[in-house]
Design a protein around this motif. Sequence first.
Motif, PDB file in Angstrom:
ATOM      1  N   TYR A 120     122.836  52.271 -12.561  1.00 60.74           N
ATOM      2  CA  TYR A 120     122.603  53.045 -11.191  1.00 60.74           C
ATOM      3  C   TYR A 120     122.119  52.220 -10.026  1.00 60.74           C
ATOM      4  CZ  TYR A 120     123.852  57.167 -13.630  1.00 60.74           C
ATOM      5  OH  TYR A 120     124.686  58.181 -14.390  1.00 60.74           O
ATOM      6  N   GLU A 121     121.509  50.968 -10.309  1.00 59.40           N
ATOM      7  CA  GLU A 121     121.045  50.179  -9.222  1.00 59.40           C
ATOM      8  C   GLU A 121     121.872  48.931  -8.854  1.00 59.40           C
ATOM      9  OE1 GLU A 121     118.865  51.014 -12.144  1.00 59.40           O
ATOM     10  OE2 GLU A 121     118.512  52.864 -10.738  1.00 59.40           O
ATOM     11  N   GLU A 122     123.076  49.099  -9.425  1.00 53.28           N
ATOM     12  CA  GLU A 122     124.236  47.870  -9.402  1.00 53.28           C
ATOM     13  C   GLU A 122     125.003  48.373  -8.368  1.00 53.28           C
ATOM     14  OE1 GLU A 122     127.670  45.479 -11.958  1.00 53.28           O
ATOM     15  OE2 GLU A 122     126.292  46.993 -13.117  1.00 53.28           O
ATOM     16  N   THR A 123     124.645  48.269  -7.090  1.00 49.40           N
ATOM     17  CA  THR A 123     125.330  48.892  -6.039  1.00 49.40           C
ATOM     18  C   THR A 123     126.776  48.310  -5.929  1.00 49.40           C
ATOM     19  OG1 THR A 123     124.772  47.335  -4.399  1.00 49.40           O
ATOM     20  CG2 THR A 123     123.450  49.374  -4.640  1.00 49.40           C
ATOM     21  N   ALA A 124     127.213  46.805  -6.514  1.00 47.38           N
ATOM     22  CA  ALA A 124     128.605  46.162  -6.283  1.00 47.38           C
ATOM     23  C   ALA A 124     129.488  46.900  -7.169  1.00 47.38           C
ATOM     24  CB  ALA A 124     128.218  44.792  -6.725  1.00 47.38           C
ATOM     25  N   ALA A 125     128.932  47.802  -8.142  1.00 42.97           N
ATOM     26  CA  ALA A 125     129.847  48.503  -9.110  1.00 42.97           C
ATOM     27  C   ALA A 125     130.453  49.867  -8.421  1.00 42.97           C
ATOM     28  CB  ALA A 125     129.316  48.601 -10.530  1.00 42.97           C
ATOM     29  N   TRP A 126     129.485  50.434  -7.499  1.00 45.45           N
ATOM     30  CA  TRP A 126     129.897  51.690  -7.094  1.00 45.45           C
ATOM     31  C   TRP A 126     130.835  51.641  -5.707  1.00 45.45           C
ATOM     32  CZ3 TRP A 126     127.532  56.220  -8.748  1.00 45.45           C
ATOM     33  CH2 TRP A 126     126.736  56.229  -9.806  1.00 45.45           C
ATOM     34  N   SER A 127     131.633  52.668  -5.673  1.00 43.82           N
ATOM     35  CA  SER A 127     132.513  52.616  -4.316  1.00 43.82           C
ATOM     36  C   SER A 127     131.675  53.053  -3.382  1.00 43.82           C
ATOM     37  CB  SER A 127     133.610  53.660  -4.727  1.00 43.82           C
ATOM     38  OG  SER A 127     133.231  54.914  -4.958  1.00 43.82           O
ATOM     39  N   ALA A 132     127.650  57.093  -1.630  1.00 47.84           N
ATOM     40  CA  ALA A 132     126.803  58.155  -0.752  1.00 47.84           C
ATOM     41  C   ALA A 132     126.620  59.498  -1.569  1.00 47.84           C
ATOM     42  CB  ALA A 132     128.012  58.674   0.238  1.00 47.84           C
ATOM     43  N   TRP A 133     127.516  59.601  -2.982  1.00 52.69           N
ATOM     44  CA  TRP A 133     127.105  60.726  -3.730  1.00 52.69           C
ATOM     45  C   TRP A 133     125.648  60.210  -4.342  1.00 52.69           C
ATOM     46  CZ3 TRP A 133     126.137  60.089  -8.919  1.00 52.69           C
ATOM     47  CH2 TRP A 133     125.877  61.286  -9.759  1.00 52.69           C
ATOM     48  N   LEU A 134     125.483  59.073  -4.905  1.00 56.01           N
ATOM     49  CA  LEU A 134     124.349  58.735  -5.365  1.00 56.01           C
ATOM     50  C   LEU A 134     123.151  58.972  -4.695  1.00 56.01           C
ATOM     51  CD1 LEU A 134     123.279  57.680  -8.207  1.00 56.01           C
ATOM     52  CD2 LEU A 134     123.571  55.391  -7.372  1.00 56.01           C
ATOM     53  N   ALA A 135     123.396  58.481  -3.376  1.00 53.22           N
ATOM     54  CA  ALA A 135     121.974  58.711  -2.448  1.00 53.22           C
ATOM     55  C   ALA A 135     121.694  59.904  -2.308  1.00 53.22           C
ATOM     56  CB  ALA A 135     122.365  58.034  -1.094  1.00 53.22           C
ATOM     57  N   GLY A 136     122.515  61.203  -2.466  1.00 54.18           N
ATOM     58  CA  GLY A 136     122.069  62.372  -2.215  1.00 54.18           C
ATOM     59  C   GLY A 136     121.962  62.941  -3.390  1.00 54.18           C
ATOM     60  N   CYS A 137     121.972  62.475  -4.533  1.00 51.45           N
ATOM     61  CA  CYS A 137     121.873  63.362  -6.039  1.00 51.45           C
ATOM     62  C   CYS A 137     120.533  62.886  -6.473  1.00 51.45           C
ATOM     63  CB  CYS A 137     122.983  62.596  -6.925  1.00 51.45           C
ATOM     64  SG  CYS A 137     122.788  63.449  -8.541  1.00 51.45           S
ATOM     65  N   THR A 138     119.738  64.052  -6.887  1.00 49.02           N
ATOM     66  CA  THR A 138     118.364  63.585  -7.327  1.00 49.02           C
ATOM     67  C   THR A 138     118.252  63.651  -8.940  1.00 49.02           C
ATOM     68  OG1 THR A 138     117.986  66.195  -7.235  1.00 49.02           O
ATOM     69  CG2 THR A 138     117.443  64.750  -5.442  1.00 49.02           C
TER      70      THR A 138
END
Length: 290
Positions: A120-127, A132-138
């Motif tokens: 979840y911290e490996e930002t290179a793997a995320w579109s 943007a979704w992850l930043a707003g998901c708790t």
Amino acid sequence: MTSDILADIEGALALAPIDRSARLVEIGQFLIGGDVNGQSAPATALLVPAIIGAIADALGSGKERLQLGEILGTLGDPRMRVPSDADYWIKVPSDHGDIQIGRYPVTNQEFRAWADAGGYEETAAWSELGLAWLAGCTDPWKVRANADGSEPFVVANQPVVGVTFWEADAYARSMGCRLPREDERVWVIRGQERRPYPWGSPFGEGNANTREEVLGRPCAVGLYLGDCTPEGVCDLAGNAAEWTATQVREEQLIHPGAWDQPSMAAWAKAKALESPDSRWAGLGFRLARD
């Protein structure tokens, strides 16, 4: 249960097939939860292949098989693989070239290892949209998986469920893979024979983990022997619905066949649209690669 659990397992293996699975369940639950006088390792080494054999022989009721699968997942399921293993993949010939697809849906064991290793911290793997979704998901999967009541859904050898498209896509990218397209997945089920289900037809009973089986939850992958193509791709009709890479406007196509869906959703060409941030206890995914 006697004081010699190894003798108990041997005794179970000597039982008639109709009685064997219930006894293996009893022994497995005792082994997981009890004091076995230092016999845990040898008992596990004897019990695991006994359970795999019972599953392969389709012994027991649906509930007993569900329990056997959970015990196997808890003790350590030797069938589990990771995407870097050659036998994780099945090659399915098609009219448009070979399709490389995961034998099973992605399991809790796979996905948890990725999450625990910092996926979840490996930002290179995320579109970009995924980030943007992850930043707003708790409460992403790694949080929800540890919540009270999650235990039946996070058994190691069961399909990971409750993941959004963004989480599935990030996992696939991090493995150097992708999600299958909807047309690829349909082909894998139907094959050259144009099967309506992985096993052929009709739908029948006991072929896939759908609502009619009343298990009330996902089960270990590969538990339903009918839900397997001739090439060996498992759990395509039921157990967990699956995200695909196919997008329709702002939504993603899924195959809806799952433990909590009716048999109608198990058909090869069944499909539904979901918002990419949807998640429910029957929705998972599997991998494909080029």
